[in-house]
Motif scaffolding. Structure first.
Motif, PDB file in Angstrom:
ATOM      1  N   CYS A   1       0.866  -1.178   0.000  1.00  0.00           N
ATOM      2  CA  CYS A   1       0.000   0.000   0.000  1.00  0.00           C
ATOM      3  C   CYS A   1       0.900   1.224   0.000  1.00  0.00           C
ATOM      4  O   CYS A   1       1.832   1.311   0.791  1.00  0.00           O
ATOM      5  CB  CYS A   1      -0.863   0.029   1.254  1.00  0.00           C
ATOM      6  SG  CYS A   1      -1.859  -1.421   1.483  1.00  0.00           S
TER       7      CYS A   1
ATOM      8  N   GLU B   1      -5.146   5.731   2.205  1.00  0.00           N
ATOM      9  CA  GLU B   1      -6.413   5.299   1.622  1.00  0.00           C
ATOM     10  C   GLU B   1      -6.308   3.884   1.068  1.00  0.00           C
ATOM     11  O   GLU B   1      -7.214   3.074   1.233  1.00  0.00           O
ATOM     12  CB  GLU B   1      -6.860   6.268   0.509  1.00  0.00           C
ATOM     13  CG  GLU B   1      -7.216   7.650   1.006  1.00  0.00           C
ATOM     14  CD  GLU B   1      -5.999   8.539   1.303  1.00  0.00           C
ATOM     15  OE1 GLU B   1      -4.875   8.265   0.805  1.00  0.00           O
ATOM     16  OE2 GLU B   1      -6.175   9.502   2.060  1.00  0.00           O
ATOM     17  N   GLU B   2      -5.198   3.586   0.384  1.00  0.00           N
ATOM     18  CA  GLU B   2      -4.987   2.226  -0.134  1.00  0.00           C
ATOM     19  C   GLU B   2      -4.951   1.222   1.008  1.00  0.00           C
ATOM     20  O   GLU B   2      -5.501   0.128   0.891  1.00  0.00           O
ATOM     21  CB  GLU B   2      -3.682   2.138  -0.915  1.00  0.00           C
ATOM     22  CG  GLU B   2      -3.725   2.706  -2.295  1.00  0.00           C
ATOM     23  CD  GLU B   2      -2.394   2.531  -3.021  1.00  0.00           C
ATOM     24  OE1 GLU B   2      -1.518   1.784  -2.531  1.00  0.00           O
ATOM     25  OE2 GLU B   2      -2.238   3.143  -4.074  1.00  0.00           O
TER      26      GLU B   2
ATOM     27  N   ARG C   1      -6.383   1.401   4.017  1.00  0.00           N
ATOM     28  CA  ARG C   1      -7.732   1.196   4.551  1.00  0.00           C
ATOM     29  C   ARG C   1      -8.596   0.383   3.592  1.00  0.00           C
ATOM     30  O   ARG C   1      -9.299  -0.533   4.009  1.00  0.00           O
ATOM     31  CB  ARG C   1      -8.378   2.534   4.871  1.00  0.00           C
ATOM     32  CG  ARG C   1      -7.827   3.171   6.142  1.00  0.00           C
ATOM     33  CD  ARG C   1      -8.641   4.381   6.550  1.00  0.00           C
ATOM     34  NE  ARG C   1      -8.528   5.457   5.568  1.00  0.00           N
ATOM     35  CZ  ARG C   1      -7.617   6.420   5.611  1.00  0.00           C
ATOM     36  NH1 ARG C   1      -6.718   6.440   6.570  1.00  0.00           N
ATOM     37  NH2 ARG C   1      -7.593   7.346   4.681  1.00  0.00           N
ATOM     38  N   ASP C   2      -8.530   0.692   2.295  1.00  0.00           N
ATOM     39  CA  ASP C   2      -9.342  -0.031   1.313  1.00  0.00           C
ATOM     40  C   ASP C   2      -8.942  -1.497   1.228  1.00  0.00           C
ATOM     41  O   ASP C   2      -9.803  -2.388   1.187  1.00  0.00           O
ATOM     42  CB  ASP C   2      -9.234   0.616  -0.066  1.00  0.00           C
ATOM     43  CG  ASP C   2      -9.916   1.977  -0.132  1.00  0.00           C
ATOM     44  OD1 ASP C   2     -10.679   2.323   0.795  1.00  0.00           O
ATOM     45  OD2 ASP C   2      -9.658   2.701  -1.123  1.00  0.00           O
ATOM     46  N   LEU C   3      -7.645  -1.763   1.192  1.00  0.00           N
ATOM     47  CA  LEU C   3      -7.175  -3.140   1.114  1.00  0.00           C
ATOM     48  C   LEU C   3      -7.553  -3.910   2.370  1.00  0.00           C
ATOM     49  O   LEU C   3      -7.999  -5.061   2.294  1.00  0.00           O
ATOM     50  CB  LEU C   3      -5.660  -3.184   0.897  1.00  0.00           C
ATOM     51  CG  LEU C   3      -5.035  -4.570   0.834  1.00  0.00           C
ATOM     52  CD1 LEU C   3      -5.682  -5.422  -0.258  1.00  0.00           C
ATOM     53  CD2 LEU C   3      -3.541  -4.464   0.608  1.00  0.00           C
TER      54      LEU C   3
ATOM     55  N   ARG D   1     -10.098  -3.367   4.357  1.00  0.00           N
ATOM     56  CA  ARG D   1     -11.545  -3.634   4.297  1.00  0.00           C
ATOM     57  C   ARG D   1     -11.846  -4.794   3.352  1.00  0.00           C
ATOM     58  O   ARG D   1     -12.673  -5.653   3.657  1.00  0.00           O
ATOM     59  CB  ARG D   1     -12.297  -2.386   3.854  1.00  0.00           C
ATOM     60  CG  ARG D   1     -12.392  -1.354   4.934  1.00  0.00           C
ATOM     61  CD  ARG D   1     -13.228  -0.161   4.502  1.00  0.00           C
ATOM     62  NE  ARG D   1     -13.164   0.852   5.525  1.00  0.00           N
ATOM     63  CZ  ARG D   1     -12.786   2.102   5.323  1.00  0.00           C
ATOM     64  NH1 ARG D   1     -12.463   2.515   4.116  1.00  0.00           N
ATOM     65  NH2 ARG D   1     -12.748   2.957   6.316  1.00  0.00           N
ATOM     66  N   GLU D   2     -11.167  -4.815   2.209  1.00  0.00           N
ATOM     67  CA  GLU D   2     -11.361  -5.893   1.237  1.00  0.00           C
ATOM     68  C   GLU D   2     -10.986  -7.244   1.841  1.00  0.00           C
ATOM     69  O   GLU D   2     -11.734  -8.220   1.716  1.00  0.00           O
ATOM     70  CB  GLU D   2     -10.511  -5.606   0.005  1.00  0.00           C
ATOM     71  CG  GLU D   2     -10.553  -6.665  -1.060  1.00  0.00           C
ATOM     72  CD  GLU D   2      -9.568  -6.379  -2.189  1.00  0.00           C
ATOM     73  OE1 GLU D   2      -9.013  -7.356  -2.727  1.00  0.00           O
ATOM     74  OE2 GLU D   2      -9.351  -5.199  -2.521  1.00  0.00           O
TER      75      GLU D   2
ATOM     76  N   ALA E   1      -4.452   2.129   9.132  1.00  0.00           N
ATOM     77  CA  ALA E   1      -5.707   1.388   9.121  1.00  0.00           C
ATOM     78  C   ALA E   1      -6.138   1.003  10.534  1.00  0.00           C
ATOM     79  O   ALA E   1      -6.824   0.021  10.730  1.00  0.00           O
ATOM     80  CB  ALA E   1      -5.536   0.142   8.252  1.00  0.00           C
TER      81      ALA E   1
ATOM     82  N   GLU F   1      -9.815  -0.279  11.578  1.00  0.00           N
ATOM     83  CA  GLU F   1     -10.344  -1.536  11.045  1.00  0.00           C
ATOM     84  C   GLU F   1     -10.006  -2.760  11.907  1.00  0.00           C
ATOM     85  O   GLU F   1     -10.876  -3.556  12.178  1.00  0.00           O
ATOM     86  CB  GLU F   1      -9.874  -1.754   9.609  1.00  0.00           C
ATOM     87  CG  GLU F   1     -10.439  -0.747   8.644  1.00  0.00           C
ATOM     88  CD  GLU F   1     -11.950  -0.818   8.500  1.00  0.00           C
ATOM     89  OE1 GLU F   1     -12.526  -1.914   8.590  1.00  0.00           O
ATOM     90  OE2 GLU F   1     -12.553   0.235   8.299  1.00  0.00           O
TER      91      GLU F   1
END
Length: 81
Positions: free
Chosen positions: A20, A24-25, A27-29, A31-32, A55, A58
């Protein structure tokens, strides 16, 4: 999961990783992965210090749910380059 440099270190130890570059990357990764979609079956998720910091919310949410993955946040290096 971590910075490109962290993921390279994980690879040298034989551990698959995902890099990452931005908060933002990260957090998105995360979550995925935690959503558990196809191709994201993970039993143990190791976050490098920077990725874990970005992150941070999360893993706390994930800890309240049952089942894998176990989330481990590595300490930061203390400024070593």
């Amino acid at each position: 999961m971590g910075t490109p440099r962290d993921v390279l270190g994980f690879a040298l130890a034989g551990v698959e990783g995902r890099a990452c570059e931005t908060p933002e990357e990260a957090r998105d990764l995360l979550r995925e992965i935690l959503a558990g979609g196809p191709g994201t079956e993970v039993g143990l998720l190791v976050l490098s210090g920077p990725a874990g910091r970005e992150a941070a919310a999360e893993p706390g949410e994930r800890a309240r749910r049952a089942g894998p993955p176990i989330v481990v946040r590595l300490p930061e290096s203390g400024g070593m380059a």
